[in-house]
Design a protein around this motif. Structure first.
Motif, PDB file in Angstrom:
ATOM      1  N   ILE A  71       0.834  -1.207   0.000  1.00  0.00           N
ATOM      2  CA  ILE A  71       0.000   0.000   0.000  1.00  0.00           C
ATOM      3  C   ILE A  71       0.866   1.252   0.000  1.00  0.00           C
ATOM      4  O   ILE A  71       0.623   2.209  -0.752  1.00  0.00           O
ATOM      5  N   GLN A  72       1.905   1.256   0.836  1.00  0.00           N
ATOM      6  CA  GLN A  72       2.789   2.422   0.919  1.00  0.00           C
ATOM      7  C   GLN A  72       3.590   2.615  -0.362  1.00  0.00           C
ATOM      8  O   GLN A  72       3.830   3.751  -0.789  1.00  0.00           O
ATOM      9  N   LEU A  73       4.010   1.530  -0.987  1.00  0.00           N
ATOM     10  CA  LEU A  73       4.728   1.639  -2.261  1.00  0.00           C
ATOM     11  C   LEU A  73       3.852   2.332  -3.301  1.00  0.00           C
ATOM     12  O   LEU A  73       4.314   3.220  -4.032  1.00  0.00           O
ATOM     13  N   LYS A  74       2.596   1.946  -3.360  1.00  0.00           N
ATOM     14  CA  LYS A  74       1.676   2.551  -4.323  1.00  0.00           C
ATOM     15  C   LYS A  74       1.412   4.025  -3.980  1.00  0.00           C
ATOM     16  O   LYS A  74       1.354   4.878  -4.870  1.00  0.00           O
ATOM     17  N   LYS A  75       1.272   4.323  -2.672  1.00  0.00           N
ATOM     18  CA  LYS A  75       1.037   5.705  -2.262  1.00  0.00           C
ATOM     19  C   LYS A  75       2.211   6.607  -2.614  1.00  0.00           C
ATOM     20  O   LYS A  75       2.035   7.800  -2.899  1.00  0.00           O
ATOM     21  N   HIS A  76       3.423   6.046  -2.572  1.00  0.00           N
ATOM     22  CA  HIS A  76       4.625   6.813  -2.904  1.00  0.00           C
ATOM     23  C   HIS A  76       4.865   6.890  -4.418  1.00  0.00           C
ATOM     24  O   HIS A  76       5.860   7.451  -4.850  1.00  0.00           O
ATOM     25  N   GLY A  77       3.975   6.317  -5.186  1.00  0.00           N
ATOM     26  CA  GLY A  77       4.097   6.401  -6.634  1.00  0.00           C
ATOM     27  C   GLY A  77       5.119   5.460  -7.244  1.00  0.00           C
ATOM     28  O   GLY A  77       5.555   5.672  -8.383  1.00  0.00           O
ATOM     29  N   VAL A  78       5.505   4.419  -6.512  1.00  0.00           N
ATOM     30  CA  VAL A  78       6.461   3.450  -7.051  1.00  0.00           C
ATOM     31  C   VAL A  78       5.804   2.687  -8.196  1.00  0.00           C
ATOM     32  O   VAL A  78       4.726   2.116  -8.032  1.00  0.00           O
ATOM     33  N   GLU A  79       6.444   2.686  -9.359  1.00  0.00           N
ATOM     34  CA  GLU A  79       5.858   2.078 -10.543  1.00  0.00           C
ATOM     35  C   GLU A  79       6.396   0.682 -10.835  1.00  0.00           C
ATOM     36  O   GLU A  79       6.067   0.088 -11.864  1.00  0.00           O
ATOM     37  N   SER A  80       7.204   0.142  -9.938  1.00  0.00           N
ATOM     38  CA  SER A  80       7.768  -1.189 -10.139  1.00  0.00           C
ATOM     39  C   SER A  80       6.656  -2.239 -10.219  1.00  0.00           C
ATOM     40  O   SER A  80       5.597  -2.097  -9.613  1.00  0.00           O
ATOM     41  N   ARG A  81       6.919  -3.297 -10.969  1.00  0.00           N
ATOM     42  CA  ARG A  81       6.066  -4.467 -10.888  1.00  0.00           C
ATOM     43  C   ARG A  81       6.314  -5.112  -9.535  1.00  0.00           C
ATOM     44  O   ARG A  81       7.465  -5.207  -9.094  1.00  0.00           O
ATOM     45  N   VAL A  82       5.277  -5.531  -8.849  1.00  0.00           N
ATOM     46  CA  VAL A  82       5.425  -6.110  -7.512  1.00  0.00           C
ATOM     47  C   VAL A  82       4.843  -7.518  -7.498  1.00  0.00           C
ATOM     48  O   VAL A  82       3.660  -7.714  -7.795  1.00  0.00           O
ATOM     49  N   VAL A  83       5.691  -8.478  -7.161  1.00  0.00           N
ATOM     50  CA  VAL A  83       5.248  -9.867  -7.034  1.00  0.00           C
ATOM     51  C   VAL A  83       5.400 -10.285  -5.580  1.00  0.00           C
ATOM     52  O   VAL A  83       6.484 -10.207  -5.005  1.00  0.00           O
ATOM     53  N   VAL A  84       4.293 -10.703  -4.975  1.00  0.00           N
ATOM     54  CA  VAL A  84       4.344 -11.226  -3.616  1.00  0.00           C
ATOM     55  C   VAL A  84       4.911 -12.641  -3.682  1.00  0.00           C
ATOM     56  O   VAL A  84       4.435 -13.475  -4.463  1.00  0.00           O
ATOM     57  N   LEU A  85       5.934 -12.890  -2.879  1.00  0.00           N
ATOM     58  CA  LEU A  85       6.586 -14.196  -2.823  1.00  0.00           C
ATOM     59  C   LEU A  85       6.534 -14.635  -1.366  1.00  0.00           C
ATOM     60  O   LEU A  85       7.242 -14.091  -0.521  1.00  0.00           O
ATOM     61  N   THR A  86       5.678 -15.595  -1.047  1.00  0.00           N
ATOM     62  CA  THR A  86       5.330 -15.875   0.339  1.00  0.00           C
ATOM     63  C   THR A  86       5.079 -17.362   0.578  1.00  0.00           C
ATOM     64  O   THR A  86       4.991 -18.150  -0.378  1.00  0.00           O
ATOM     65  N   VAL A  87       4.960 -17.729   1.841  1.00  0.00           N
ATOM     66  CA  VAL A  87       4.578 -19.106   2.189  1.00  0.00           C
ATOM     67  C   VAL A  87       3.070 -19.216   2.386  1.00  0.00           C
ATOM     68  O   VAL A  87       2.542 -20.320   2.503  1.00  0.00           O
ATOM     69  N   SER A  88       2.377 -18.097   2.432  1.00  0.00           N
ATOM     70  CA  SER A  88       0.945 -18.090   2.737  1.00  0.00           C
ATOM     71  C   SER A  88       0.100 -18.407   1.510  1.00  0.00           C
ATOM     72  O   SER A  88       0.174 -17.711   0.494  1.00  0.00           O
TER      73      SER A  88
END
Length: 218
Positions: A71-88
């Motif tokens: 959420i904070q990355l998006k609020k700061h205008g970060v345009e990177s592709r974001v992939v969640v990598l998790t055990v959940s």
């Protein structure tokens, strides 16, 4: 020569960060690691500094968790592709990540060659999802069927919206849709916003699931 994509890892497990770093290093010139963060806050700072093409984000971290980091990355205008990598593999985590702008959701037990293929796909503009989680996402959409239009007709989609929905179902990004339809990125964004409202869904991936269930896409 393949394009080089810069990658930032945000994960509070040192051994996992090291393993992913080694994996990325072994991908040749296609991906290049530019930073490792052990917390969400540090990850946000490094993302703003390095402006990476791709961020690999863990969910369960000390301090601010992965969803809040996203959420904070998006609020700061970060345009990177974001992939969640998790055990959940929890449905609520999957849905929360996608609704807050993640471009993919993968589990940490992926084979290295599968992870590389998924990262290549996400950098080509596609949304990537662990194959074992597809049914969970479909279930989430079905559980809201009382407020989601049951038919294409009841959704009242325009011809252009149908074109865009089919391209979304085929994994196209906004930029790729704009090129294919010869319209501006801003126009695509406006149509996508209307699509999500009419379908009463919160993410492109949920729209894609609806579309595929109603005969759109491949």
């Amino acid at each position: 020569m393949q394009p080089e994509y810069s990658v930032l890892i945000i994960d509070d497990h040192p051994l996992f960060r090291k393993g992913v770093a080694q994996l990325i290093d072994g991908m040749g010139n296609e991906f290049k690691l530019v930073g490792e963060a052990q917390s969400g806050q540090e990850g946000i700072e490094l993302a703003l500094k390095h402006k990476p093409n791709l961020i690999l984000l863990d969910l369960n971290m000390n301090g601010i968790d992965g969803i809040e980091t996203l959420i904070q990355l998006k609020k700061h205008g970060v345009e990177s592709r974001v992939v969640v990598l998790t055990v959940s593999n929890a449905e609520e985590d999957l849905v929360a990540a996608l609704r807050n702008g993640a471009d993919g959701y993968l589990l940490k037990d992926l084979e290295p060659e599968v992870l590389q293929s998924k990262l290549q796909s996400v950098m080509s503009g596609r949304i990537v999802l662990d194959q074992n989680l597809s049914e969970k996402l479909a279930s989430s959409v079905r559980n809201e069927r009382n407020t989601i239009p049951e038919t294409e007709k009841s959704a009242s989609l325009t011809h252009r919206e149908k074109e865009i929905l089919e391209l979304i179902a085929n994994g196209c990004s906004n930029k790729l849709i704009a090129r294919k339809l010869d319209i501006s990125d801003g126009t695509v964004k406006a149509h996508v916003k209307n699509l999500l409202r009419k379908l009463n869904v919160h993410s492109r991936l949920e729209a894609a699931v609806w579309a595929l269930n109603h005969g759109f896409g491949k």
